[in-house]
Design a protein around this motif. Structure first.
Motif, PDB file in Angstrom:
ATOM      1  N   LEU A  59     -53.320 -20.466 -50.506  1.00 52.51           N
ATOM      2  CA  LEU A  59     -51.914 -20.733 -50.180  1.00 52.51           C
ATOM      3  C   LEU A  59     -51.087 -19.469 -50.367  1.00 52.51           C
ATOM      4  O   LEU A  59     -51.393 -18.641 -51.227  1.00 52.51           O
ATOM      5  CB  LEU A  59     -51.373 -21.823 -51.114  1.00 52.51           C
ATOM      6  CG  LEU A  59     -50.055 -22.447 -50.684  1.00 52.51           C
ATOM      7  CD1 LEU A  59     -50.286 -23.425 -49.533  1.00 52.51           C
ATOM      8  CD2 LEU A  59     -49.370 -23.172 -51.825  1.00 52.51           C
ATOM      9  N   GLU A  60     -50.074 -19.343 -49.536  1.00 54.15           N
ATOM     10  CA  GLU A  60     -49.056 -18.306 -49.746  1.00 54.15           C
ATOM     11  C   GLU A  60     -47.718 -19.018 -49.887  1.00 54.15           C
ATOM     12  O   GLU A  60     -47.410 -19.931 -49.117  1.00 54.15           O
ATOM     13  CB  GLU A  60     -49.013 -17.373 -48.542  1.00 54.15           C
ATOM     14  CG  GLU A  60     -47.979 -16.269 -48.669  1.00 54.15           C
ATOM     15  CD  GLU A  60     -47.865 -15.494 -47.368  1.00 54.15           C
ATOM     16  OE1 GLU A  60     -48.446 -14.398 -47.278  1.00 54.15           O
ATOM     17  OE2 GLU A  60     -47.194 -16.000 -46.433  1.00 54.15           O
ATOM     18  N   ALA A  65     -52.733 -21.046 -41.344  1.00 54.60           N
ATOM     19  CA  ALA A  65     -51.627 -21.578 -40.531  1.00 54.60           C
ATOM     20  C   ALA A  65     -50.314 -21.279 -41.223  1.00 54.60           C
ATOM     21  O   ALA A  65     -50.169 -21.487 -42.440  1.00 54.60           O
ATOM     22  CB  ALA A  65     -51.792 -23.088 -40.362  1.00 54.60           C
ATOM     23  N   GLY A  66     -49.350 -20.769 -40.453  1.00 53.10           N
ATOM     24  CA  GLY A  66     -48.001 -20.578 -40.971  1.00 53.10           C
ATOM     25  C   GLY A  66     -47.382 -21.926 -41.290  1.00 53.10           C
ATOM     26  O   GLY A  66     -47.749 -22.957 -40.706  1.00 53.10           O
ATOM     27  N   ALA A  67     -46.412 -21.906 -42.200  1.00 60.25           N
ATOM     28  CA  ALA A  67     -45.784 -23.163 -42.626  1.00 60.25           C
ATOM     29  C   ALA A  67     -45.199 -23.945 -41.460  1.00 60.25           C
ATOM     30  O   ALA A  67     -45.158 -25.172 -41.486  1.00 60.25           O
ATOM     31  CB  ALA A  67     -44.680 -22.861 -43.644  1.00 60.25           C
ATOM     32  N   GLY A  68     -44.761 -23.245 -40.413  1.00 62.91           N
ATOM     33  CA  GLY A  68     -44.083 -23.933 -39.311  1.00 62.91           C
ATOM     34  C   GLY A  68     -45.015 -24.424 -38.214  1.00 62.91           C
ATOM     35  O   GLY A  68     -44.564 -25.076 -37.269  1.00 62.91           O
ATOM     36  N   HIS A 125     -52.585 -16.029 -51.868  1.00 64.15           N
ATOM     37  CA  HIS A 125     -53.995 -16.166 -52.260  1.00 64.15           C
ATOM     38  C   HIS A 125     -54.693 -16.843 -51.086  1.00 64.15           C
ATOM     39  O   HIS A 125     -54.987 -18.034 -51.115  1.00 64.15           O
ATOM     40  CB  HIS A 125     -54.066 -17.017 -53.540  1.00 64.15           C
ATOM     41  CG  HIS A 125     -55.336 -16.844 -54.312  1.00 64.15           C
ATOM     42  ND1 HIS A 125     -55.609 -15.744 -55.088  1.00 64.15           N
ATOM     43  CD2 HIS A 125     -56.443 -17.639 -54.418  1.00 64.15           C
ATOM     44  CE1 HIS A 125     -56.799 -15.867 -55.655  1.00 64.15           C
ATOM     45  NE2 HIS A 125     -57.326 -17.004 -55.253  1.00 64.15           N
ATOM     46  N   LEU A 126     -54.909 -16.052 -50.030  1.00 64.36           N
ATOM     47  CA  LEU A 126     -55.362 -16.638 -48.768  1.00 64.36           C
ATOM     48  C   LEU A 126     -56.804 -16.256 -48.422  1.00 64.36           C
ATOM     49  O   LEU A 126     -57.235 -16.404 -47.289  1.00 64.36           O
ATOM     50  CB  LEU A 126     -54.431 -16.195 -47.619  1.00 64.36           C
ATOM     51  CG  LEU A 126     -53.007 -16.759 -47.664  1.00 64.36           C
ATOM     52  CD1 LEU A 126     -52.111 -16.078 -46.629  1.00 64.36           C
ATOM     53  CD2 LEU A 126     -53.013 -18.270 -47.415  1.00 64.36           C
ATOM     54  N   GLY A 127     -57.540 -15.770 -49.425  1.00 61.85           N
ATOM     55  CA  GLY A 127     -58.911 -15.302 -49.163  1.00 61.85           C
ATOM     56  C   GLY A 127     -59.860 -16.404 -48.707  1.00 61.85           C
ATOM     57  O   GLY A 127     -60.846 -16.134 -48.037  1.00 61.85           O
ATOM     58  N   GLY A 128     -59.587 -17.636 -49.078  1.00 57.21           N
ATOM     59  CA  GLY A 128     -60.380 -18.756 -48.575  1.00 57.21           C
ATOM     60  C   GLY A 128     -61.753 -18.898 -49.206  1.00 57.21           C
ATOM     61  O   GLY A 128     -62.635 -19.514 -48.616  1.00 57.21           O
ATOM     62  N   ALA A 158     -47.577 -20.114 -45.884  1.00 57.98           N
ATOM     63  CA  ALA A 158     -48.817 -20.193 -45.100  1.00 57.98           C
ATOM     64  C   ALA A 158     -49.886 -20.881 -45.936  1.00 57.98           C
ATOM     65  O   ALA A 158     -49.832 -20.878 -47.165  1.00 57.98           O
ATOM     66  CB  ALA A 158     -49.301 -18.803 -44.709  1.00 57.98           C
ATOM     67  N   ALA A 159     -50.854 -21.463 -45.234  1.00 60.68           N
ATOM     68  CA  ALA A 159     -51.956 -22.133 -45.936  1.00 60.68           C
ATOM     69  C   ALA A 159     -53.272 -21.735 -45.293  1.00 60.68           C
ATOM     70  O   ALA A 159     -53.370 -21.627 -44.064  1.00 60.68           O
ATOM     71  CB  ALA A 159     -51.779 -23.650 -45.869  1.00 60.68           C
TER      72      ALA A 159
END
Ligand code: 2HG
Ligand code: ZN
Length: 464
Positions: free
Chosen positions: A176-177, A118-121, A188-191, A217-218
């Protein structure tokens, strides 16, 4: 409401032009008529005045904006849905607001792993809806779900109504990005669920209140859906009966999703303001609202658990969604109802389990001793030991009661901020919970990740 401060001087026109070249002309605003909605929190207690509002649309743009502001020594206050309650997203010292709301995309939904990015917004409600479409649910829920954003909830490690079951926001993060104060993008969004490769930057940035980096992003873990629900509103003849019953219910109900506490005065106010009928014919001093959610009908488990709790004075049970929502309104209506009395002081504290009932009973006296004009309103998340102490009748900038209540919570072994963060509101009292050595470590981390000190410089850390 505090009066609005003098308008700060707008940034150098050359910097404004450079920022506009990065994010587009419409997305750098300096006209006070346009920036006003970014200037205060919605309770009205914290009123600032941004020198500019900058609205990047990508993480790369965020990095370029931070680079330009760093070079021009422009302090930035990152802001999402502006639903914070401690002044952490309000430009109280004329900083520029960095609004992340345009980064609202939800991508890479993985139905097998139960994760999405999800984007920050993106709002919490957007994440919840995307999770449902993927056959999952999002573990975080809070009253401000429609406005609160992923970036803001990560930056504050927001808690909410389901912490007892799924943990706070940090427990949902699998990646998190962010853009650090240095301008570096860390992504680091590899999850991966297992990933012991050094420092957990996501965990560090989560709860750092925008002082180290700007979340862009998270990667969020999702939880299995729990479609079958029962809500019980329980009345008690004392706070200690309610609190003791909360402990029993927690152990008896493995599918307990929420367990909320409120008191007679708050309930009466909610009913008065909203026009809702009182839930019970008789008045009672204390209430618990319990929601159980599972794959199968939770009613038998709820009934058995209630039988085992001897002290319930009255009970209302709801299974259908309309009635469940009606019972929830008695709890969720508190924030709005209290706001009708003027800008409240909001002191969000956590207590050890054994001190919770005594704190709830005694804190109104602590407040009254500090200021006889003050009224105390108490509600919160019983299972987390989290009490929202709201105080009305006190000027926004009079900090006497704040200090007394926070000191009292700390004396009992509690936290001065359970879930809302430190912001600007609680900076003077960070030492009540954090040692000199811890605060020194915080400053070292701040110096490393935001060496120019441009990210939320007036938040969290006390002035040196
Ligand atoms: C809640 O639990 C929120 O409703 C807001 O954390 C608390 O308004 C408050 O003080
Ligand atoms: Zn809360």
């Amino acid at each position: 409401m505090t009066s609005a401060p003098e308008p700060p001087s707008a940034p150098d026109p050359r910097v404004v032009k450079a920022l506009r070249d990065v994010v587009g002309a419409d997305h750098v605003m300096v006209d006070p008529d346009l920036t006003a909605s970014y200037a205060s929190d919605w309770t009205g207690r914290f009123v600032g005045m941004p020198s500019a509002v900058i609205r990047p649309g990508t993480a790369v743009e965020v990095a370029e904006v931070i680079g330009l502001c760093r070079a021009a020594s422009i302090a930035l206050v990152p802001q999402g849905g502006n639903t914070g309650l401690v002044g952490g997203g309000v430009p109280l010292a004329g900083e520029a607001v960095l609004s992340l709301r345009r980064l609202s995309g939800i991508t890479d939904v993985d139905g097998r792993a139960g994760q999405l990015t999800a984007g920050a917004g993106a709002s919490v409600a957007d994440v919840q809806a995307a999770a449902v479409v993927a056959g999952w649910a999002y573990g975080v829920d809070l009253g401000s779900r429609d406005s609160a954003t992923v970036g803001g909830t990560v930056a504050t490690n927001a808690g909410g109504l389901q912490v007892l079951r799924y943990g706070a926001t940090r427990a949902q993060l699998t990646g998190l990005e962010a853009v650090l104060g240095t301008g570096a993008v860390v992504s680091h969004l590899g999850g991966l669920l297992k990933d012991n490769t050094g420092y957990d930057l996501g965990g560090l940035l989560c709860g750092s209140e925008g002082t180290l980096g700007v979340v862009t992003a998270a990667r969020l873990r999702l939880v299995p859906p729990s479609p079958e629900r029962v809500v019980a509103l329980l009345a008690f003849s004392s706070t200690s009966d309610a609190v003791e019953s909360a402990f029993l219910l927690r152990r008896a109900l493995p599918d307990l999703q929420s367990l909320e506490l409120f008191l007679r005065a708050g309930l009466d106010l909610v009913c008065r303001v909203s026009g809702a009928p009182p839930p019970f014919a008789d008045p009672h001093p204390a209430f618990l609202l319990a929601e159980v959610a599972g794959l199968t009908d939770p009613m038998p488990a709820m009934a058995a658990a209630l039988d085992s709790v001897g002290s319930v004075a009255d009970v209302a049970i709801a299974t259908d969604s309309t009635r469940r929502a009606q019972l929830w309104r008695y709890r969720e209506g508190h924030t709005e109802a209290i706001n009708t009395l003027g800008a409240p002081h909001k002191l969000d504290v956590a207590l050890p389990a054994g001190e919770l009932a005594a704190f709830v009973d005694r804190v109104p006296g602590v407040v009254a001793d500090a200021d006889a004009r003050a009224t105390t309103w108490l509600f919160g998340h019983a299972a987390d030991g989290n009490v929202h102490v709201n105080i009305t009748g006190v000027a926004p900038d009079d900090l006497t009661v704040d200090g007394r209540v926070l000191s009292y919570a700390a004396e009992l072994g509690g936290s001065i901020s359970a879930e809302h963060g430190i912001g600007t509101a609680k900076r003077p009292w960070l030492h009540l919970n954090r040692s000199d050595a811890e605060i020194a470590a915080f400053r070292s981390i701040k110096g490393a990740l935001d060496p120019a000190g441009i990210l939320n410089p007036n938040v969290l850390l006390p002035p040196p």
